[in-house]
Design a protein around this motif. Sequence first.
Motif, PDB file in Angstrom:
ATOM      1  N   GLN A 119       0.819  -1.206   0.000  1.00 42.98           N
ATOM      2  CA  GLN A 119       0.000   0.000   0.000  1.00 42.98           C
ATOM      3  C   GLN A 119       0.858   1.264   0.000  1.00 42.98           C
ATOM      4  N   VAL A 120       1.827   1.276  -0.936  1.00 46.83           N
ATOM      5  CA  VAL A 120       2.672   2.449  -1.123  1.00 46.83           C
ATOM      6  C   VAL A 120       2.662   2.804  -2.606  1.00 46.83           C
ATOM      7  N   HIS A 121       3.195   3.958  -2.943  1.00 44.19           N
ATOM      8  CA  HIS A 121       3.277   4.376  -4.334  1.00 44.19           C
ATOM      9  C   HIS A 121       4.320   3.529  -5.051  1.00 44.19           C
ATOM     10  N   ARG A 122       4.063   3.256  -6.320  1.00 46.06           N
ATOM     11  CA  ARG A 122       4.982   2.424  -7.089  1.00 46.06           C
ATOM     12  C   ARG A 122       6.380   3.041  -7.145  1.00 46.06           C
ATOM     13  N   ASN A 123       6.446   4.369  -7.233  1.00 43.27           N
ATOM     14  CA  ASN A 123       7.758   5.027  -7.292  1.00 43.27           C
ATOM     15  C   ASN A 123       8.593   4.739  -6.037  1.00 43.27           C
ATOM     16  N   THR A 124       7.910   4.527  -4.900  1.00 38.81           N
ATOM     17  CA  THR A 124       8.616   4.199  -3.654  1.00 38.81           C
ATOM     18  C   THR A 124       9.298   2.846  -3.784  1.00 38.81           C
ATOM     19  N   VAL A 125       8.575   1.865  -4.370  1.00 41.35           N
ATOM     20  CA  VAL A 125       9.150   0.538  -4.566  1.00 41.35           C
ATOM     21  C   VAL A 125      10.284   0.595  -5.585  1.00 41.35           C
ATOM     22  N   ILE A 126      10.100   1.375  -6.632  1.00 40.09           N
ATOM     23  CA  ILE A 126      11.164   1.525  -7.635  1.00 40.09           C
ATOM     24  C   ILE A 126      12.430   2.079  -6.972  1.00 40.09           C
ATOM     25  N   ALA A 127      12.272   3.070  -6.094  1.00 36.65           N
ATOM     26  CA  ALA A 127      13.421   3.644  -5.377  1.00 36.65           C
ATOM     27  C   ALA A 127      14.088   2.600  -4.501  1.00 36.65           C
ATOM     28  N   ALA A 128      13.286   1.721  -3.854  1.00 43.01           N
ATOM     29  CA  ALA A 128      13.842   0.661  -3.014  1.00 43.01           C
ATOM     30  C   ALA A 128      14.651  -0.320  -3.859  1.00 43.01           C
ATOM     31  N   PHE A 129      14.103  -0.687  -5.032  1.00 41.30           N
ATOM     32  CA  PHE A 129      14.809  -1.613  -5.910  1.00 41.30           C
ATOM     33  C   PHE A 129      16.121  -0.999  -6.427  1.00 41.30           C
ATOM     34  N   GLU A 130      16.083   0.296  -6.712  1.00 42.43           N
ATOM     35  CA  GLU A 130      17.299   0.965  -7.172  1.00 42.43           C
ATOM     36  C   GLU A 130      18.371   0.958  -6.079  1.00 42.43           C
ATOM     37  N   GLU A 131      17.935   1.113  -4.823  1.00 46.50           N
ATOM     38  CA  GLU A 131      18.871   1.051  -3.699  1.00 46.50           C
ATOM     39  C   GLU A 131      19.486  -0.339  -3.584  1.00 46.50           C
ATOM     40  N   LEU A 132      18.656  -1.380  -3.742  1.00 46.20           N
ATOM     41  CA  LEU A 132      19.150  -2.757  -3.681  1.00 46.20           C
ATOM     42  C   LEU A 132      20.123  -3.035  -4.825  1.00 46.20           C
ATOM     43  N   ALA A 138      21.999  -0.809  -6.375  1.00 44.06           N
ATOM     44  CA  ALA A 138      23.240  -0.069  -6.119  1.00 44.06           C
ATOM     45  C   ALA A 138      24.124  -0.801  -5.109  1.00 44.06           C
ATOM     46  N   GLN A 139      23.508  -1.488  -4.141  1.00 47.30           N
ATOM     47  CA  GLN A 139      24.266  -2.209  -3.124  1.00 47.30           C
ATOM     48  C   GLN A 139      24.673  -3.604  -3.582  1.00 47.30           C
ATOM     49  N   GLY A 140      24.135  -4.062  -4.719  1.00 49.33           N
ATOM     50  CA  GLY A 140      24.513  -5.362  -5.231  1.00 49.33           C
ATOM     51  C   GLY A 140      23.664  -6.526  -4.752  1.00 49.33           C
ATOM     52  N   TRP A 141      22.508  -6.223  -4.187  1.00 52.30           N
ATOM     53  CA  TRP A 141      21.653  -7.293  -3.668  1.00 52.30           C
ATOM     54  C   TRP A 141      20.762  -7.898  -4.762  1.00 52.30           C
ATOM     55  N   VAL A 142      20.473  -7.154  -5.787  1.00 55.18           N
ATOM     56  CA  VAL A 142      19.605  -7.654  -6.851  1.00 55.18           C
ATOM     57  C   VAL A 142      20.249  -7.372  -8.203  1.00 55.18           C
ATOM     58  N   GLU A 143      19.712  -8.051  -9.219  1.00 52.94           N
ATOM     59  CA  GLU A 143      20.117  -7.770 -10.589  1.00 52.94           C
ATOM     60  C   GLU A 143      18.867  -7.737 -11.466  1.00 52.94           C
ATOM     61  N   ILE A 144      18.898  -6.917 -12.492  1.00 54.65           N
ATOM     62  CA  ILE A 144      17.745  -6.768 -13.391  1.00 54.65           C
ATOM     63  C   ILE A 144      18.038  -7.494 -14.701  1.00 54.65           C
ATOM     64  N   LYS A 145      17.121  -8.373 -15.063  1.00 50.99           N
ATOM     65  CA  LYS A 145      17.229  -9.080 -16.341  1.00 50.99           C
ATOM     66  C   LYS A 145      16.182  -8.518 -17.291  1.00 50.99           C
ATOM     67  N   PRO A 146      16.608  -7.951 -18.401  1.00 52.97           N
ATOM     68  CA  PRO A 146      15.651  -7.324 -19.337  1.00 52.97           C
ATOM     69  C   PRO A 146      14.541  -8.292 -19.748  1.00 52.97           C
ATOM     70  N   ASN A 147      13.323  -7.765 -19.741  1.00 56.93           N
ATOM     71  CA  ASN A 147      12.113  -8.508 -20.148  1.00 56.93           C
ATOM     72  C   ASN A 147      11.788  -9.688 -19.234  1.00 56.93           C
ATOM     73  N   GLY A 197      12.559  -9.408 -15.335  1.00 59.67           N
ATOM     74  CA  GLY A 197      12.228  -8.887 -14.024  1.00 59.67           C
ATOM     75  C   GLY A 197      13.458  -8.644 -13.160  1.00 59.67           C
ATOM     76  N   THR A 198      13.198  -8.452 -11.861  1.00 62.67           N
ATOM     77  CA  THR A 198      14.254  -8.199 -10.871  1.00 62.67           C
ATOM     78  C   THR A 198      14.475  -9.461 -10.050  1.00 62.67           C
ATOM     79  N   PHE A 199      15.732  -9.873  -9.919  1.00 59.95           N
ATOM     80  CA  PHE A 199      16.063 -11.126  -9.254  1.00 59.95           C
ATOM     81  C   PHE A 199      17.057 -10.872  -8.116  1.00 59.95           C
ATOM     82  N   VAL A 200      16.964 -11.701  -7.066  1.00 58.42           N
ATOM     83  CA  VAL A 200      17.986 -11.670  -6.014  1.00 58.42           C
ATOM     84  C   VAL A 200      19.298 -12.097  -6.644  1.00 58.42           C
TER      85      VAL A 200
END
Length: 508
Positions: free
Chosen positions: A72-85, A87-96, A98-101
């Motif tokens: 129950q938060v704004h999507r931009n808030t979650v996007i900011a959280a994912f960007e933080e993760l 930047a710290q190396g906790w996740v990686e983004i695979k095009p088309n 999604g976002t993976f640990v």
Amino acid sequence: MYYLAGPSKGTSIKMINSPVDILYANFIHLDRNSSIPIYLQIANQLILAINRGTLKPGSRLLGTRQLANQLQVHRNTVIAAFEELLAQGWVEIKPNKGTFVAEELPLSQKALISPKRYPQKTGYSFEKTFLFDNPYEISNCQYVWNDGTPDIRLTQINDLSRVYSANLKRRSNQAKMGYYNQEGSEYFKEQLLSYLKTSRGLRINLSNLLITRSMEMSLYILTEILLKPKDIVVITELNYFSANMTFQKSGSIIRTVPVDEEGLDTQALRSICEKEKIRMVYLNSHMHYPTVVSLSAKRRMEIMQLAVEFNFIIVEDDPDYDFQFDKPALMPLAANDENGMVIYISSFGKSLAPGFRTGFIVCPDNLMQEMYKYLGLIDRQGDVLMEQALGELIEEGLIHRHIKKSLKSYRERRDIMARKLNEDFKEEITFEIPNSGLAYWLHWKKPINLLKLSQIAAKHDLFIPKTLLYQKKDLCAMRVGFGNLTAEEIIESLDILRKSFNELEKLG
């Protein structure tokens, strides 16, 4: 669950957890009243979930829109959280996809994945010491006695905060914060030098002054440089416990001399010097701890003569020089030292809040050069910003005005305690009204169980720490501070002491 079909009939089907099946709201709990931004709360709790194994390396995270709906938060808030993760190396983004640990988690965090508890004991042996066990006790009693500390309620908080804040914002000071400076602020040392020359008659230069964090640090540095195991150090029979611990840790042999109404017994000191080679004498010339006796002028001369005759070091500890009431204090021994035998340690700003206090050492140039080496090992960073602020307090005259104003309050408290003691304990206690410092030395005429008295007092909301109690075969005394107590608190706490004493008497 969802299925990944094989390329042909008969190929095995692998089932993996769908991110939709994971209810993230079960382990992500948001505090909307916290000062921590929501996106950081989400990122931090996702990291915690990875560490705990709730989210496995390589697993796909819920999409930002779906996770935003769950939390129950704004999507931009979650996007900011994912960007933080990311930047710290906790996740990686695979095009088309999604976002993976991340398969390879940050190296510094890998150990946190282990379910094992952190070890409670080392796998190796080491030498333990009981010398430095913390002697201070904590109590929830309404009234707490100490050995003579100032009252921070009298501190001029507005002046302190103004000066410190101004120094923090000043660009020239910000540049100084970017590098280590174990030698401290030259500006503060210049101001302190002027202050010491005026107030204590010390004829010194900047090369004779070392800034430390406290008296304890000062004494530790001195013992590291000047003492070897089995060196003989002379202290008074009753002495400051922190100093005792430091000398014992150095491996020194301790000899003691008595204290009377004129301070340290110089004849007893001479007797020791004639039998053994003394390396150091530690004393409080201005106000002996704990008896609050001042060293007489005659004995000051005698000790200086003995130091030259028997070639021992005098360490003059003088923490309370600024708290002077009815008559001027005698100058420190260091002010009359012409032979380089005296090392003077003291503190500045003791009447201020604890964070604004600092210690210092005064000694000849050649020893000072060696002390800077040791200071660089244990306090390389220093605190230039605080020292700059303290320097301004001196230059603007604020420290002088504060001490003068607070002394008026402390004198009133001292006199109130004297009247109350005379009214309620005339038959039980003897004492002298101290001319300096913030404590009384209370001597009980008849021996009583001081520990039991303190236990009874605690039941009535008065805490008397064990460090204030001095009891042996021929001594029954207490060191009681008055500086931290208001007039009402002094009266009420002494009423409790009277009540507790009466109960102790009934117990026999």
